[in-house]
Scaffold this active site. Structure first.
Site, PDB file in Angstrom:
ATOM      1  CD  GLU A 128      -3.063  -0.908   0.069  1.00  0.00           C
ATOM      2  OE1 GLU A 128      -3.232   0.084  -0.314  1.00  0.00           O
ATOM      3  OE2 GLU A 128      -3.736  -1.945  -0.177  1.00  0.00           O
ATOM      4  CB  THR A 149       9.824   4.794   0.444  1.00  0.00           C
ATOM      5  OG1 THR A 149       9.567   6.277   0.667  1.00  0.00           O
ATOM      6  CG2 THR A 149       9.240   4.309   1.908  1.00  0.00           C
ATOM      7  CG  ASP A 150      12.496   9.520   0.065  1.00  0.00           C
ATOM      8  OD1 ASP A 150      11.140   9.167   0.096  1.00  0.00           O
ATOM      9  OD2 ASP A 150      12.612  10.673  -0.727  1.00  0.00           O
ATOM     10  CD  GLU A 151       6.706   9.096   2.155  1.00  0.00           C
ATOM     11  OE1 GLU A 151       6.058   9.008   3.115  1.00  0.00           O
ATOM     12  OE2 GLU A 151       6.314   9.477   1.016  1.00  0.00           O
ATOM     13  CE1 TYR A 157       4.264   3.552   1.468  1.00  0.00           C
ATOM     14  CE2 TYR A 157       5.300   5.557   1.668  1.00  0.00           C
ATOM     15  CZ  TYR A 157       5.187   4.236   1.202  1.00  0.00           C
ATOM     16  OH  TYR A 157       6.029   3.999   0.086  1.00  0.00           O
ATOM     17  CE  LYS A 213       7.985   0.417   1.278  1.00  0.00           C
ATOM     18  NZ  LYS A 213       7.662  -0.663   0.257  1.00  0.00           N
ATOM     19  CG  LEU A 221       1.554  16.846  -6.417  1.00  0.00           C
ATOM     20  CD1 LEU A 221       0.761  17.682  -5.828  1.00  0.00           C
ATOM     21  CD2 LEU A 221       3.077  17.392  -6.256  1.00  0.00           C
ATOM     22  NE  ARG A 235       6.588  14.718  -0.088  1.00  0.00           N
ATOM     23  CZ  ARG A 235       6.736  15.203   1.309  1.00  0.00           C
ATOM     24  NH1 ARG A 235       7.449  16.263   1.289  1.00  0.00           N
ATOM     25  NH2 ARG A 235       5.805  15.195   1.814  1.00  0.00           N
ATOM     26  CG  ASP A 252      -0.376  20.808   5.488  1.00  0.00           C
ATOM     27  OD1 ASP A 252      -0.269  19.844   4.255  1.00  0.00           O
ATOM     28  OD2 ASP A 252       0.625  21.269   6.064  1.00  0.00           O
ATOM     29  N   GLY A 300       0.366  15.559   9.804  1.00  0.00           N
ATOM     30  CA  GLY A 300       1.726  15.115   9.871  1.00  0.00           C
ATOM     31  C   GLY A 300       2.613  15.286   8.975  1.00  0.00           C
TER      32      GLY A 300
HETATM   33  P1  NAD Z   1       1.451   1.169  -6.345  1.00  0.00           P
HETATM   34  O1  NAD Z   1       0.457   1.404  -5.189  1.00  0.00           O
HETATM   35  O2  NAD Z   1       1.397   1.933  -7.566  1.00  0.00           O
HETATM   36  O3  NAD Z   1       1.412  -0.308  -6.797  1.00  0.00           O
HETATM   37  C1  NAD Z   1       1.333  -1.393  -5.530  1.00  0.00           C
HETATM   38  C2  NAD Z   1       0.997  -2.631  -6.075  1.00  0.00           C
HETATM   39  O4  NAD Z   1       1.016  -3.775  -5.206  1.00  0.00           O
HETATM   40  C3  NAD Z   1      -0.297  -2.749  -6.932  1.00  0.00           C
HETATM   41  O5  NAD Z   1      -0.174  -3.266  -8.167  1.00  0.00           O
HETATM   42  C4  NAD Z   1      -1.154  -3.589  -6.029  1.00  0.00           C
HETATM   43  O6  NAD Z   1      -2.167  -4.213  -6.628  1.00  0.00           O
HETATM   44  C5  NAD Z   1      -0.030  -4.533  -5.359  1.00  0.00           C
HETATM   45  N1  NAD Z   1      -0.480  -4.605  -4.094  1.00  0.00           N
HETATM   46  C6  NAD Z   1      -1.012  -4.320  -3.138  1.00  0.00           C
HETATM   47  N2  NAD Z   1      -1.260  -5.104  -2.095  1.00  0.00           N
HETATM   48  C7  NAD Z   1      -0.881  -6.301  -2.296  1.00  0.00           C
HETATM   49  C8  NAD Z   1      -1.037  -7.608  -1.631  1.00  0.00           C
HETATM   50  N3  NAD Z   1      -1.511  -7.728  -0.489  1.00  0.00           N
HETATM   51  N4  NAD Z   1      -0.572  -8.587  -2.406  1.00  0.00           N
HETATM   52  C9  NAD Z   1      -0.094  -8.526  -3.572  1.00  0.00           C
HETATM   53  N5  NAD Z   1      -0.108  -7.398  -4.321  1.00  0.00           N
HETATM   54  C10 NAD Z   1      -0.560  -6.058  -3.628  1.00  0.00           C
HETATM   55  O7  NAD Z   1       2.782   1.395  -5.730  1.00  0.00           O
HETATM   56  P2  NAD Z   1       4.272   2.293  -6.423  1.00  0.00           P
HETATM   57  O8  NAD Z   1       4.198   3.734  -6.251  1.00  0.00           O
HETATM   58  O9  NAD Z   1       4.371   1.477  -7.637  1.00  0.00           O
HETATM   59  O10 NAD Z   1       5.257   1.639  -5.421  1.00  0.00           O
HETATM   60  C11 NAD Z   1       5.834   0.126  -5.520  1.00  0.00           C
HETATM   61  C12 NAD Z   1       6.944   0.319  -4.171  1.00  0.00           C
HETATM   62  O11 NAD Z   1       7.798   1.139  -4.397  1.00  0.00           O
HETATM   63  C13 NAD Z   1       6.093   0.128  -2.806  1.00  0.00           C
HETATM   64  O12 NAD Z   1       6.820  -0.773  -2.151  1.00  0.00           O
HETATM   65  C14 NAD Z   1       6.591   1.507  -2.361  1.00  0.00           C
HETATM   66  O13 NAD Z   1       6.725   1.763  -0.996  1.00  0.00           O
HETATM   67  C15 NAD Z   1       8.007   1.793  -3.113  1.00  0.00           C
HETATM   68  N6  NAD Z   1       8.317   3.160  -3.657  1.00  0.00           N
HETATM   69  C16 NAD Z   1       7.431   4.119  -4.305  1.00  0.00           C
HETATM   70  C17 NAD Z   1       7.894   5.430  -4.319  1.00  0.00           C
HETATM   71  C18 NAD Z   1       6.803   6.401  -5.338  1.00  0.00           C
HETATM   72  O14 NAD Z   1       6.933   7.371  -5.456  1.00  0.00           O
HETATM   73  N7  NAD Z   1       5.647   5.776  -5.676  1.00  0.00           N
HETATM   74  C19 NAD Z   1       8.901   5.809  -4.118  1.00  0.00           C
HETATM   75  C20 NAD Z   1       9.749   4.755  -3.465  1.00  0.00           C
HETATM   76  C21 NAD Z   1       9.493   3.803  -3.009  1.00  0.00           C
HETATM   77  O1  DAU Z   2       9.104   9.722  -1.036  1.00  0.00           O
HETATM   78  C1  DAU Z   2       8.719   8.511  -1.595  1.00  0.00           C
HETATM   79  C2  DAU Z   2       7.088   8.553  -1.505  1.00  0.00           C
HETATM   80  O2  DAU Z   2       6.690   9.488  -2.559  1.00  0.00           O
HETATM   81  C3  DAU Z   2       6.735   7.075  -1.693  1.00  0.00           C
HETATM   82  O3  DAU Z   2       7.346   5.990  -0.794  1.00  0.00           O
HETATM   83  C4  DAU Z   2       5.344   6.914  -1.593  1.00  0.00           C
HETATM   84  O4  DAU Z   2       4.631   5.751  -2.022  1.00  0.00           O
HETATM   85  C5  DAU Z   2       4.623   8.044  -2.713  1.00  0.00           C
HETATM   86  O5  DAU Z   2       3.165   7.915  -2.626  1.00  0.00           O
HETATM   87  C6  DAU Z   2       5.266   9.499  -2.532  1.00  0.00           C
HETATM   88  O6  DAU Z   2       4.845   9.975  -1.177  1.00  0.00           O
HETATM   89  P1  DAU Z   2       4.393  11.510  -1.305  1.00  0.00           P
HETATM   90  O7  DAU Z   2       3.378  11.667   0.042  1.00  0.00           O
HETATM   91  O8  DAU Z   2       5.393  12.392  -1.299  1.00  0.00           O
HETATM   92  O9  DAU Z   2       3.618  11.681  -2.668  1.00  0.00           O
HETATM   93  P2  DAU Z   2       2.170  12.415  -2.813  1.00  0.00           P
HETATM   94  O10 DAU Z   2       2.127  12.431  -4.509  1.00  0.00           O
HETATM   95  O11 DAU Z   2       1.068  11.948  -2.304  1.00  0.00           O
HETATM   96  O12 DAU Z   2       2.386  13.715  -2.537  1.00  0.00           O
HETATM   97  C7  DAU Z   2       3.687  14.517  -3.092  1.00  0.00           C
HETATM   98  C8  DAU Z   2       3.623  16.056  -2.326  1.00  0.00           C
HETATM   99  O13 DAU Z   2       2.203  16.732  -2.865  1.00  0.00           O
HETATM  100  C9  DAU Z   2       3.097  15.820  -0.657  1.00  0.00           C
HETATM  101  O14 DAU Z   2       3.925  16.958  -0.175  1.00  0.00           O
HETATM  102  C10 DAU Z   2       1.830  16.141  -0.523  1.00  0.00           C
HETATM  103  C11 DAU Z   2       1.343  16.977  -1.737  1.00  0.00           C
HETATM  104  N1  DAU Z   2      -0.016  16.682  -2.166  1.00  0.00           N
HETATM  105  C12 DAU Z   2      -0.246  15.818  -2.606  1.00  0.00           C
HETATM  106  C13 DAU Z   2      -1.646  15.540  -3.042  1.00  0.00           C
HETATM  107  C14 DAU Z   2      -2.269  14.118  -3.294  1.00  0.00           C
HETATM  108  C15 DAU Z   2      -0.621  18.147  -2.439  1.00  0.00           C
HETATM  109  O15 DAU Z   2      -0.235  19.262  -2.110  1.00  0.00           O
HETATM  110  N2  DAU Z   2      -1.995  17.880  -2.968  1.00  0.00           N
HETATM  111  C16 DAU Z   2      -2.517  16.653  -3.457  1.00  0.00           C
HETATM  112  O16 DAU Z   2      -3.635  16.471  -3.963  1.00  0.00           O
END
Ligand code: NAD
Ligand code: DAU
Length: 352
Positions: A85, A132-134, A158, A162, A198, A222, A288, A291
């Site tokens: 997730e 993730t860096d988070e 989240y 992680k 975003l 970010r 906002d 957190g």
């Molecule tokens: P995403 O939400 O787009 O995709 C997640 C996938 O995992 C989906 O295809 C979903 O169906 C599958 N999934 C969820 N729960 C599952 C379960 N219980 N069993 C099997 N499959 C399941 O995520 P993403 O943005 O592609 O991120 C992928 C990975 O990279 C994650 O581990 C996330 O923490 C990490 N990550 C994401 C970002 C980012 O910016 N999106 C950055 C750094 C790390």
């Molecule tokens: O840093 C890596 C992470 O980046 C991943 O681990 C996460 O899976 C991924 O979702 C992402 O997390 P963020 O919370 O940084 O991404 P998001 O796109 O949700 O938001 C980016 C920034 O924009 C954050 O500061 C919140 C802000 N935001 C987000 C949304 C969805 C808005 O201002 N408005 C919005 O509607």
């Protein structure tokens, strides 16, 4: 012939990793294990779905019995674990789903790999956990960056889930000798990005003349990386990373949210033939995120110096490519926002 299990391969980043491995390594058999949650979309992979070295497996990593059976049926050489997730806002309203998939699901996968591999030894095996860096928390001093030795300080449900999963992966390496590697990446963007995040949300709303919800004052920062560069880094780390090690992945590309949204408005005005400044009028400041982490910034020097990885794209080019992809693939976005993508594939795999 290597058999590689990629989890979460129907999601945003996972689909790019699956495509890269299927196309680059025809000698590997790639298994994509995905539950197809709301974030999983097999439309992301239509171009490679009939490749002879690709198999899709629908399944849930929270189901330990299912995983044990899968590992008994197929003797995997490596696991690249992305299933999670992934959306911070959802973790605030429903933390338990994040505990189940990100923590319990990861431990189930570690157990399945350990049980399957231990009897004949771990030589030649690798469990790669994508994180993730988070997990490092929030930066407040502009000179600071997250390095591989920055202490963990997760601040959202989240990132806490992680962080817990990262700790379990390292604990399995230390305790059982499971050969693991972990990477922590900054924010990704690019094609197939789910429009709750975003950048794709803003592109979708600009195109449809809908309000652009900027959280708080838009001052959070970010560090953005093109998704294909993340997939390239995963390839390099999976093949050449040191067992037991951690690698940070990022492009030294920090943007304040409000500056990024204004840039997107300007690109979209140009591409849609609107007078400059039209889309920026849609910007709406909203309550906002609870957190809300102020700033993320990754130092990826180790990955560059030890494994030679660098981003291939500058942000301006990556963002243009991303906007073009969304404008040229409006049916993908429409299928996602209408929910049609789920109906089609969930019916197709209902009985598997
Ligand atoms: P995403 O939400 O787009 O995709 C997640 C996938 O995992 C989906 O295809 C979903 O169906 C599958 N999934 C969820 N729960 C599952 C379960 N219980 N069993 C099997 N499959 C399941 O995520 P993403 O943005 O592609 O991120 C992928 C990975 O990279 C994650 O581990 C996330 O923490 C990490 N990550 C994401 C970002 C980012 O910016 N999106 C950055 C750094 C790390
Ligand atoms: O840093 C890596 C992470 O980046 C991943 O681990 C996460 O899976 C991924 O979702 C992402 O997390 P963020 O919370 O940084 O991404 P998001 O796109 O949700 O938001 C980016 C920034 O924009 C954050 O500061 C919140 C802000 N935001 C987000 C949304 C969805 C808005 O201002 N408005 C919005 O509607």
């Amino acid at each position: 012939m290597k058999k590689i299990l990629i989890t979460g391969g129907a999601g945003f980043i996972g689909s790019h990793v699956v495509r890269l491995f299927v196309q680059k390594y025809p000698e590997y058999q790639i298994y994509n294990l995905d539950k197809l949650t709301y974030a999983g979309n097999l439309e992301n992979l239509t171009d490679i779905e009939n490749s002879p070295n690709y198999t899709f497996v629908k399944g849930d990593i929270t189901d330990a019995e299912f995983l044990a059976q899968l590992f008994a049926e197929t003797s995997f050489d490596g696991v690249i674990h992305l299933a999670a997730e992934s959306h911070v806002d959802r973790s605030i309203s429903d933390p338990m789903s994040f505990v189940m998939t990100n923590v319990v699901g990861t431990v189930n996968l570690l157990n399945a790999a350990k049980s399957s591999w231990a009897p004949s030894g771990f030589a030649g095996k690798r469990f790669y956990h994508v994180s993730t860096d988070e997990v490092y928390g929030s930066l407040h001093n502009p000179d600071e960056f997250f390095t591989e030795t920055t202490p963990y300080d997760p601040k959202s449900p989240y990132s806490a889930s992680k962080a817990a999963s990262d700790h379990f992966v390292r604990a399995y390496q230390n305790t059982y000798g499971l050969p693991t590697v972990v990477s922590n990446c900054s924010n990704n963007y690019g094609p197939n990005h789910f429009p709750e995040k975003l950048i794709p949300l803003m592109i979708h709303n600009i195109r449809n003349n809908k309000p652009l919800p900027v959280y708080g004052k838009g001052e959070n920062v970010r560090d953005w990386l093109y998704v294909i560069d993340h997939a390239r880094a995963i390839d390099v780390i999976f093949h050449n990373g040191q067992t037991g090690d951690t690698y940070n992945i990022g492009g030294f590309n920090e943007w304040k949210n409000i500056d990024l949204v204004n840039l997107l408005c300007s690109i979209m005005d140009r591409k849609l033939g609107r007078p400059e400044g039209t889309s920026a009028q849609l910007i709406t400041y909203v309550t906002d995120r609870a957190g809300h982490d102020l700033r993320y910034a990754i130092d990826s020097t180790k990955l560059k110096t030890e494994l030679g990885w660098e981003p291939s794209l500058q942000f301006a080019e990556g963002l243009e490519k991303t906007v073009d992809w969304f404008l040229q693939n409006q049916s993908w976005l429409d299928n996602v926002t209408s929910g049609n993508y789920q109906k089609y594939y969930q019916d197709m795999y209902a009985n598997r």
